[in-house]
Design a protein around this motif. Structure first.
Motif, PDB file in Angstrom:
ATOM      1  N   UNK A   1       0.860  -1.174   0.000  1.00  0.00           N
ATOM      2  CA  UNK A   1       0.000   0.000   0.000  1.00  0.00           C
ATOM      3  C   UNK A   1       0.892   1.217   0.000  1.00  0.00           C
ATOM      4  N   UNK A   2       0.495   2.235   0.670  1.00  0.00           N
ATOM      5  CA  UNK A   2       1.343   3.410   0.756  1.00  0.00           C
ATOM      6  C   UNK A   2       0.852   4.538  -0.126  1.00  0.00           C
ATOM      7  N   UNK A   3       1.647   5.551  -0.229  1.00  0.00           N
ATOM      8  CA  UNK A   3       1.203   6.749  -0.929  1.00  0.00           C
ATOM      9  C   UNK A   3       1.065   6.531  -2.436  1.00  0.00           C
ATOM     10  N   UNK A   4       0.083   7.207  -2.996  1.00  0.00           N
ATOM     11  CA  UNK A   4      -0.071   7.280  -4.448  1.00  0.00           C
ATOM     12  C   UNK A   4      -0.287   8.742  -4.805  1.00  0.00           C
TER      13      UNK A   4
ATOM     14  N   UNK B   1       2.728   1.257  -8.243  1.00  0.00           N
ATOM     15  CA  UNK B   1       2.903  -0.196  -8.347  1.00  0.00           C
ATOM     16  C   UNK B   1       3.941  -0.684  -7.351  1.00  0.00           C
ATOM     17  N   UNK B   2       5.022   0.040  -7.205  1.00  0.00           N
ATOM     18  CA  UNK B   2       6.054  -0.342  -6.240  1.00  0.00           C
ATOM     19  C   UNK B   2       5.500  -0.324  -4.817  1.00  0.00           C
ATOM     20  N   UNK B   3       4.648   0.646  -4.502  1.00  0.00           N
ATOM     21  CA  UNK B   3       4.058   0.728  -3.163  1.00  0.00           C
ATOM     22  C   UNK B   3       3.192  -0.497  -2.864  1.00  0.00           C
TER      23      UNK B   3
ATOM     24  N   UNK C   1      -4.767   0.957   4.687  1.00  0.00           N
ATOM     25  CA  UNK C   1      -3.882  -0.130   5.105  1.00  0.00           C
ATOM     26  C   UNK C   1      -4.434  -1.418   4.517  1.00  0.00           C
ATOM     27  N   UNK C   2      -3.542  -2.300   4.083  1.00  0.00           N
ATOM     28  CA  UNK C   2      -3.978  -3.557   3.488  1.00  0.00           C
ATOM     29  C   UNK C   2      -4.761  -4.379   4.502  1.00  0.00           C
TER      30      UNK C   2
END
Length: 168
Positions: A16-19, A117-119, A152-153
């Protein structure tokens, strides 16, 4: 296990994380804009011949099977083909009546798509195909990520999951 995950929870803090992408009307969209509601996130593209439309159909059917009173998560398709998938094309594609009603499509420049995608620990690559009318296709991760209200996943699904399994 890293991030407090286990075989039972299917949560990983590393996913997850920022996009920082572009949504409908060319407006910027970050993970902050998607908080407050669960989201089903996957990486795909509008020219995809099978996995992407099947995933969207499956998610639409899963949402229809949610128990009464359970709020439906929003569906978010992040394109892996920003050269073809403009906000307008994504919006038109996602308006198909067999897809989830409020699905949104996100695009951006190549750097922003790769960072998103990396996140998610997702991957994709362009595959040239001279025999195709489109000239190329995209190989990509086909995991569907269920993000909670705080981005969060919460869980994830593969293309092998049925609508019933996803709804459960």
């Amino acid at each position: 296990i890293a991030g407090g995950s286990s075989c039972l929870t299917r949560t990983y803090a590393e996913i997850g994380g920022p996009i920082d992408l572009i949504g409908e009307g060319g407006l910027p969209v970050t993970e902050q804009d998607l908080m407050g509601r669960q989201s089903l996130v996957f990486f795909g593209f509008t020219y995809c011949p099978d996995i992407c439309p099947m995933a969207l159909y499956t998610l639409g059917e899963a949402i229809k099977r949610l128990p009464e009173g359970v709020p439906a998560p929003r569906t978010v398709q992040i394109t892996v083909d920003p050269d073809r998938d403009t906000p307008e094309i994504l919006s038109r594609y996602l308006s198909d009546p067999s897809f989830p009603d409020d699905a949104i499509g996100l695009t951006g420049d190549a750097r922003s798509i790769r960072a998103a995608a990396d996140a998610f620990k997702a991957d994709y690559r362009r595959v040239d195909d001279a025999s195709s009318a489109a000239g190329y296709t995209m190989d990509h991760t086909s995991i569907i990520y269920l993000m909670d209200e705080n981005w969060k996943l919460k869980s994830f699904f593969t293309h092998a999951y049925s609508p019933e399994q996803i709804a459960t």
